[in-house]
Structures are given as C-alpha cells and as structure tokens.
Design an enzyme around this catalytic site. Structure first.
Site, PDB file in Angstrom:
ATOM      1  N   ALA A  15       0.846  -1.198   0.000  1.00  0.00           N
ATOM      2  CA  ALA A  15       0.000   0.000   0.000  1.00  0.00           C
ATOM      3  C   ALA A  15       0.878   1.243   0.000  1.00  0.00           C
ATOM      4  O   ALA A  15       2.057   1.188   0.347  1.00  0.00           O
ATOM      5  CB  ALA A  15      -0.912  -0.010   1.226  1.00  0.00           C
ATOM      6  N   CYS A  16       0.274   2.361  -0.364  1.00  0.00           N
ATOM      7  CA  CYS A  16       0.953   3.653  -0.369  1.00  0.00           C
ATOM      8  C   CYS A  16       1.626   3.884   0.981  1.00  0.00           C
ATOM      9  O   CYS A  16       1.022   3.612   2.011  1.00  0.00           O
ATOM     10  CB  CYS A  16      -0.066   4.756  -0.656  1.00  0.00           C
ATOM     11  SG  CYS A  16       0.623   6.412  -0.622  1.00  0.00           S
ATOM     12  N   PRO A  17       2.863   4.306   0.987  1.00  0.00           N
ATOM     13  CA  PRO A  17       3.686   4.833  -0.099  1.00  0.00           C
ATOM     14  C   PRO A  17       4.669   3.817  -0.676  1.00  0.00           C
ATOM     15  O   PRO A  17       5.526   4.182  -1.457  1.00  0.00           O
ATOM     16  CB  PRO A  17       4.445   5.959   0.594  1.00  0.00           C
ATOM     17  CG  PRO A  17       4.733   5.402   1.949  1.00  0.00           C
ATOM     18  CD  PRO A  17       3.491   4.597   2.297  1.00  0.00           C
ATOM     19  N   ARG A 152      -3.086   8.820   3.240  1.00  0.00           N
ATOM     20  CA  ARG A 152      -2.805   7.806   4.258  1.00  0.00           C
ATOM     21  C   ARG A 152      -1.487   8.079   4.973  1.00  0.00           C
ATOM     22  O   ARG A 152      -1.396   7.935   6.185  1.00  0.00           O
ATOM     23  CB  ARG A 152      -2.770   6.410   3.615  1.00  0.00           C
ATOM     24  CG  ARG A 152      -2.727   5.269   4.622  1.00  0.00           C
ATOM     25  CD  ARG A 152      -2.801   3.921   3.943  1.00  0.00           C
ATOM     26  NE  ARG A 152      -1.505   3.428   3.541  1.00  0.00           N
ATOM     27  CZ  ARG A 152      -0.628   2.863   4.371  1.00  0.00           C
ATOM     28  NH1 ARG A 152      -0.906   2.719   5.639  1.00  0.00           N
ATOM     29  NH2 ARG A 152       0.532   2.435   3.926  1.00  0.00           N
TER      30      ARG A 152
END
Length: 190
Positions: A15-17, A152
């Site tokens: 997931a981000c980043p 996020r």
C-alpha cells in the site's frame, strides 16, 4: 499487449507509499531511456506513480490491467529531462490539525485517498477528491481557502499540495503523517 521492459518491479500487496518508495530505489538502477514495469495491486498506485513521474521528469507511459494486477510502465528520464524531486514546503502535523478542528477554525480538509479508503474512515467534513482526479476537479476548491491536504501517509498529499500550489492556491498545507496515525473523530460511509 507485450511491452519490452528493462526491469520488472514486484510491488503487489503493498500500500501507499511503498510502491513509490520501491520505484524510486529501482529507478536509480536504470539507464536513461530504459523502461520499468511496476506490478501493483494498490488501486491508488496509478495516480501515485503518474504524479511521482511528473514531479521527477520521468515519463509515465501507461498502465495495463492484468486481472487484479496493475502493470505500470515508466521510462527513466535523461539528465536533461530529470527534475529534482521536491517536497511541498508547508507541512502541518496531525496535532495542529486537530487543534484547528477543535477550535472551530475555518479550514478546508481535502482527502486525496481513493474512494474506498475514504469510505472506511475520514475526518468529518473532509472533501474527497482522489489524487488521480485532482487535475480535472481542482476548480471545485476555493483558491482563497486554507487547505489542509491529507492522505494515508503524507506522500499523495504532498504531490497534491504541489499541484494545487502550481494552480495558484496560496494557503496549502500537507498534513503528515496522514490518516494512518489520525486519532481524532472519523466518519465512515460504506
């Protein structure tokens, strides 16, 4: 479609980043003009990689969906095309944002996460415009507002803050570290 690539990066399940973090690192191993395929499952990775490529001078070539996997293609910039990656200079921490909210200050909170992320928990009153839609929808925002951009982790919001500043927004702050550490009130709609 068969694409001739010089390197394949597996960022599936991240997931981000993390897809961008891994892409940055691997991009340094390529020669100018070479192409990397980044395989990801995070739906937000398309907007993230497009924005990151634009901010660094690297070329986003496109994305192909292969089942649940997104295959992103980036071409490494030449020395002439390359830009030094910049960070938005105006940052606000979560505590200061919480204080502004509790003090009923007139601020606008812009959440640039993907719709599913927003639905599962967002700051009450936050406007949602995913990073990938910001270029087409920035006019929905008031250039005179005090804008606090959140995602996020602070990566997408940094890119969004830079885009909005380039569009003439004057009072833009990137909120870090983002929703993953937010302890204030949260609305859910799903």
């Amino acid at each position: 479609m068969v694409m001739d690539v010089n390197k394949v990066l597996d960022a599936k399940g991240l997931a981000c980043p993390m897809p961008i973090v891994k892409t940055k690192k691997e991009m340094t191993t390529l020669e100018p003009g070479q192409v990397m395929e980044i395989q990801a499952t995070d739906k937000g990775s398309t907007a993230d990689l497009k924005a990151w490529a634009q901010s660094t001078g690297n070329q986003y070539l496109g994305t192909v969906e292969d089942g649940d996997t997104l295959k992103h293609y980036l071409r490494k910039a030449s020395a002439e095309e390359e830009k030094e990656e910049s960070k938005h200079p105006h940052v606000m921490n979560l505590g200061d944002l919480q204080n502004k909210i509790e003090g009923n200050e007139k601020i606008t909170i812009l959440d640039v996460r993907e719709p599913a992320e927003y639905a599962f928990g967002h700051i009450p009153g936050a406007i949602t415009i995913p990073l990938g839609e910001l270029e087409k929808r920035f006019e929905e925002l008031n250039k005179d507002d005090e804008l606090h951009i959140i995602c996020r982790t602070g990566s997408r919001s940094d890119l969004a803050a830079q885009q909005l500043t380039e569009k003439g927004f004057k009072d833009v702050k990137n909120v870090v570290p983002g929703m993953k550490e937010w302890t204030g009130d949260v609305n859910q709609k799903h």
